[in-house]
Design a protein around this motif. Structure first.
Motif, short mmCIF file in Angstrom:
data_model
loop_
_atom_site.label_atom_id
_atom_site.label_comp_id
_atom_site.label_asym_id
_atom_site.label_seq_id
_atom_site.Cartn_x
_atom_site.Cartn_y
_atom_site.Cartn_z
N THR A 8 0.81 -1.21 0.00
CA THR A 8 0.00 0.00 0.00
C THR A 8 0.86 1.27 0.00
N VAL A 158 -5.20 8.24 -7.75
CA VAL A 158 -6.06 7.07 -7.50
C VAL A 158 -6.68 7.16 -6.11
N GLY A 161 -9.02 1.30 -5.85
CA GLY A 161 -8.56 0.36 -6.87
C GLY A 161 -7.19 0.75 -7.40
N ALA A 162 -6.95 0.43 -8.67
CA ALA A 162 -5.64 0.70 -9.27
C ALA A 162 -5.78 0.71 -10.78
N TYR A 169 2.31 1.15 -12.80
CA TYR A 169 1.13 0.69 -12.08
C TYR A 169 0.85 1.70 -10.97
N SER A 171 -1.66 2.74 -7.64
CA SER A 171 -2.72 2.34 -6.72
C SER A 171 -3.04 3.50 -5.77
N ARG A 172 -3.97 3.27 -4.81
CA ARG A 172 -4.51 4.36 -3.99
C ARG A 172 -3.41 5.26 -3.44
N ASP A 174 -1.35 7.03 -5.21
CA ASP A 174 -0.39 7.35 -6.28
C ASP A 174 -0.94 8.45 -7.17
N ALA A 189 -7.17 -2.06 -13.00
CA ALA A 189 -6.76 -3.39 -12.59
C ALA A 189 -7.98 -4.27 -12.37
N CYS A 194 -11.86 1.16 -10.47
CA CYS A 194 -10.88 2.18 -10.15
C CYS A 194 -11.56 3.55 -10.17
#
Ligand code: ZN
Length: 220
Positions: A8, A158, A161-162, A169, A171-172, A174, A189, A194
């Motif tokens: 994470t 984000v 999700g991602a 890539y 995710s939350r 980023d 993803a 997302c």
């Protein structure tokens, strides 16, 4: 030692330019929302911002003072006493929406009113003043957002999700900072839908004919 939190951890951060512009109050509202929201999720950028704010503070301390009217202090204190602090902060804490964004979209990601924009992708435009535009994007698992390039800067943060694109890539927490020379196809993803906050400086340039025709309707 294995770090169980690694999954994470935020990998994609703000640029120095964006943080300096934010610290000096020179960003349009649309971009400020994205920067403030990333900072609320990211300890690393929060620490960096504090050091930029310290520079601003040092500059202020070196500035020669300008006198306010003699009753300015008394009037300010009276206003403060009239307005006890609200309980807004507590509400935001219990929510899946970071505090800076809650003022715009409320505290529940599941309660957002979406507009479909094709292929299962949905959007919700934020009301902001000044340059640029900010919107939430909802991308179903495994779905691609139409390939587009940018006439200016695009920030994608984000929230749930991602997604992956040609570069990496995300995710939350980023944030992807895409400049005008980047053309990409973000794909959500598998697993969870997302949800992103996307901010653009200028209209996106869609590469497909259908998207070009639809662009005036989507107001992007
Ligand atoms: Zn960061």
């Amino acid at each position: 030692m294995r770090n169980e939190n690694k999954m994470t951890m935020i990998k994609h951060h703000l640029t120095e330019e964006l943080m300096i512009a934010y610290a000096s109050g020179n960003l349009a509202e649309s971009f400020s929302v994205a920067v403030a929201t990333h900072i609320s999720l990211c300890d690393q950028c929060r620490a960096a911002l504090e050091s930029y704010n310290a520079i601003g503070g040092a500059l202020l301390e070196d500035t020669e003072g300008a006198a306010l009217s003699s009753d300015a202090l008394a009037k300010t204190m009276a206003l403060i006493e009239q307005h006890p602090p609200e309980e807004k902060l507590q509400a935001a804490k219990a929510s899946n929406v970071p505090a800076p964004l809650a003022d715009y979209i409320g505290t529940d990601l599941d309660a957002i009113k979406w507009q479909p924009i094709g292929m299962g992708v949905k959007q919700s435009v934020l009301e902001t003043t000044g340059a640029g535009s900010a919107r939430l994007l909802y991308i179903p698992p495994g779905t691609a957002v139409p390939n587009h390039s940018h006439s200016g800067l695009e920030l994608t943060l984000v929230l749930q999700g991602a997604f992956a694109d040609e570069t990496d890539y995300f995710s939350r927490g980023d944030i992807e900072v895409a400049t005008s020379d980047v053309s990409h196809t973000p794909v959500a993803a598998d697993g969870t839908s997302c949800i992103c906050l996307a901010v653009t400086e200028a209209p996106l340039k869609f590469t497909g004919l259908l998207q070009k025709l639809m662009q005036p309707l989507l107001k992007i």
